[in-house]
Design an enzyme around this catalytic site. Structure first.
Site, PDB file in Angstrom:
ATOM      1  N   ARG A 144       0.848  -1.197  -0.048  1.00 19.10           N
ATOM      2  CA  ARG A 144       0.170   0.050   0.078  1.00 19.10           C
ATOM      3  C   ARG A 144       0.973   1.295   0.147  1.00 19.10           C
ATOM      4  NH1 ARG A 144      -2.248  -3.218   4.054  1.00 19.10           N
ATOM      5  NH2 ARG A 144      -4.471  -4.179   3.600  1.00 19.10           N
ATOM      6  N   TYR A 148     -11.132 -11.072  -4.932  1.00 21.22           N
ATOM      7  CA  TYR A 148     -10.117 -11.295  -5.961  1.00 21.22           C
ATOM      8  C   TYR A 148     -10.389 -12.784  -6.701  1.00 21.22           C
ATOM      9  CZ  TYR A 148      -7.755  -7.302  -4.258  1.00 21.22           C
ATOM     10  OH  TYR A 148      -7.538  -6.268  -3.725  1.00 21.22           O
ATOM     11  N   LYS A 178      -1.509  -2.318   7.387  1.00 24.57           N
ATOM     12  CA  LYS A 178      -2.651  -1.418   8.101  1.00 24.57           C
ATOM     13  C   LYS A 178      -3.089  -1.843   9.438  1.00 24.57           C
ATOM     14  CE  LYS A 178      -7.014   0.001   6.028  1.00 24.57           C
ATOM     15  NZ  LYS A 178      -8.122  -0.162   4.870  1.00 24.57           N
ATOM     16  N   HIS A 224      -3.343   2.220  -5.605  1.00 23.86           N
ATOM     17  CA  HIS A 224      -3.800   0.791  -5.224  1.00 23.86           C
ATOM     18  C   HIS A 224      -4.242  -0.053  -6.477  1.00 23.86           C
ATOM     19  CE1 HIS A 224      -4.892  -0.164  -1.282  1.00 23.86           C
ATOM     20  NE2 HIS A 224      -5.955  -0.698  -1.644  1.00 23.86           N
ATOM     21  N   HIS A 260      -4.597  -8.508   4.349  1.00 22.36           N
ATOM     22  CA  HIS A 260      -6.084  -8.154   4.781  1.00 22.36           C
ATOM     23  C   HIS A 260      -6.497  -8.489   6.028  1.00 22.36           C
ATOM     24  CE1 HIS A 260      -6.593  -8.691   0.079  1.00 22.36           C
ATOM     25  NE2 HIS A 260      -6.483  -7.311   0.485  1.00 22.36           N
ATOM     26  N   ARG A 300      -1.497  -2.502  -6.600  1.00 25.11           N
ATOM     27  CA  ARG A 300      -1.621  -3.388  -5.757  1.00 25.11           C
ATOM     28  C   ARG A 300      -2.865  -4.380  -6.133  1.00 25.11           C
ATOM     29  NH1 ARG A 300      -1.709  -4.755  -0.005  1.00 25.11           N
ATOM     30  NH2 ARG A 300      -3.844  -5.034   0.992  1.00 25.11           N
TER      31      ARG A 300
END
Length: 320
Positions: A161, A295, A187, A260, A286, A263
């Protein structure tokens, strides 16, 4: 358990943000927490009253009313984020023994549709982008292809990210040849390790050599500008946008995705090559397996659409 009548929400917000800061989130994340929390406080107690608002005043009924007013002129995503911030705040208070329970389950929140992946469009677009950016462009004021390529490559081949790229240090790369990896500050303060292949490792090494030749200023921040100053959020965003323009692929970048999209391209190609949701979740950091599953589901839908477009299938339909 503290007496709710004698403690203010303002004081507790400060304690919550201090506790979150230990996890080393981005400045943007901490600012978002503060903005979401203080916005609701301002709706419950406008003006100077907010500074002395007691925690006991935040009943489920009061919170529902404040969130209803907050949602009146805001997008569902903003309301959902604010609800999540308050849910995290009250979870912290329960853990600290300040309150007995979390009232947020009694406050409605928008139902958010799953976010659809937004990879770069076009089968060979990533390769075209890297090839174009690897060449010096004399139209640039201070071309630095090694730096630009390493930014793109770390997003396309490691799924980093924007905030994770900015947090990288020169010592973030470790391991023996053939077993190299990058340590990522993910994150929400969740660290992860992403394997890097020899090709990406070579790109990083070429950048570090060029960096040593260009920049005399000593800093362990990996990504710097031409003066040796650490790249900031706006500078990195502009760098990526300029790479798209130089490669002539701006029409293949989904609106609003920018870095993004790189990514998402990494994750989509993982799914296309057979990676399962658990593997994608670990590599991209995630928080939810559902996000990673998106995905795979998108890739399956694309495959089915491709099969459906096969002219032989249409010929079979005419046989009846």
């Amino acid at each position: 358990m503290q007496d709710e009548r004698n403690v203010t929400v303002h004081e507790l917000i400060g304690e919550f943000l201090a506790a979150r800061a230990v996890r080393k989130p981005s400045v943007h994340t901490l600012q978002a927490y503060r903005r979401d929390l203080t916005s609701i406080v301002a709706l419950v107690a406008p003006g100077d009253e907010g500074a002395s608002l007691p925690l006991a005043a935040l009943s489920p009924r009061v919170l529902r009313g404040a969130f209803a007013r907050f949602a009146a002129d805001r997008a569902p995503a903003s309301v959902y984020r604010a609800w999540s911030s308050w849910n995290s705040f009250f979870t912290f208070l329960v853990t600290e023994g300040v309150v007995a329970g979390n009232p947020m389950p009694a406050v409605d929140k928008p139902r958010m549709a799953p976010l659809s992946p937004k990879p770069l469009r076009g089968e060979d677009t990533p390769e075209q982008l890297l090839a174009a950016v690897s060449r010096s462009d004399e139209r640039q004021r201070d071309p630095w292809p090694e730096r630009d390529v390493v930014v793109l490559a770390l997003a396309l081949c490691a799924g980093l990210r924007l905030s994770e790229l900015l947090a990288l240090r020169t010592g973030s790369f470790a391991g023996r040849p053939g077993e190299r990896r990058v340590e990522v500050a993910g994150k929400g303060g969740r660290p992860r390790t992403v394997p890097i292949e020899p090709e990406l490792d070579a790109v990083v090494e070429r950048y570090l050599v060029s960096r040593a030749q260009r920049v005399s200023r000593s800093t362990d921040v990996l990504l710097v500008d031409g003066r040796g100053q650490p790249l900031r959020r706006g500078g990195l965003q502009y760098l990526v946008e300029s790479c798209f323009r130089r490669a002539g692929i701006t029409d293949r970048v989904p609106r609003g995705a920018q870095l993004h999209a790189l990514r998402h391209t990494f994750a989509t190609r993982l799914a296309e090559d057979g990676a399962n949701a658990s593997e994608i979740m670990r590599l991209l950091g995630h928080a939810s397996l559902t996000t990673s599953q998106n995905y795979i589901e998108v890739t399956s839908a694309q495959q089915r659409a491709a099969v459906r477009a096969n002219r032989t299938n249409r010929a079979l339909g005419r046989l009846g």
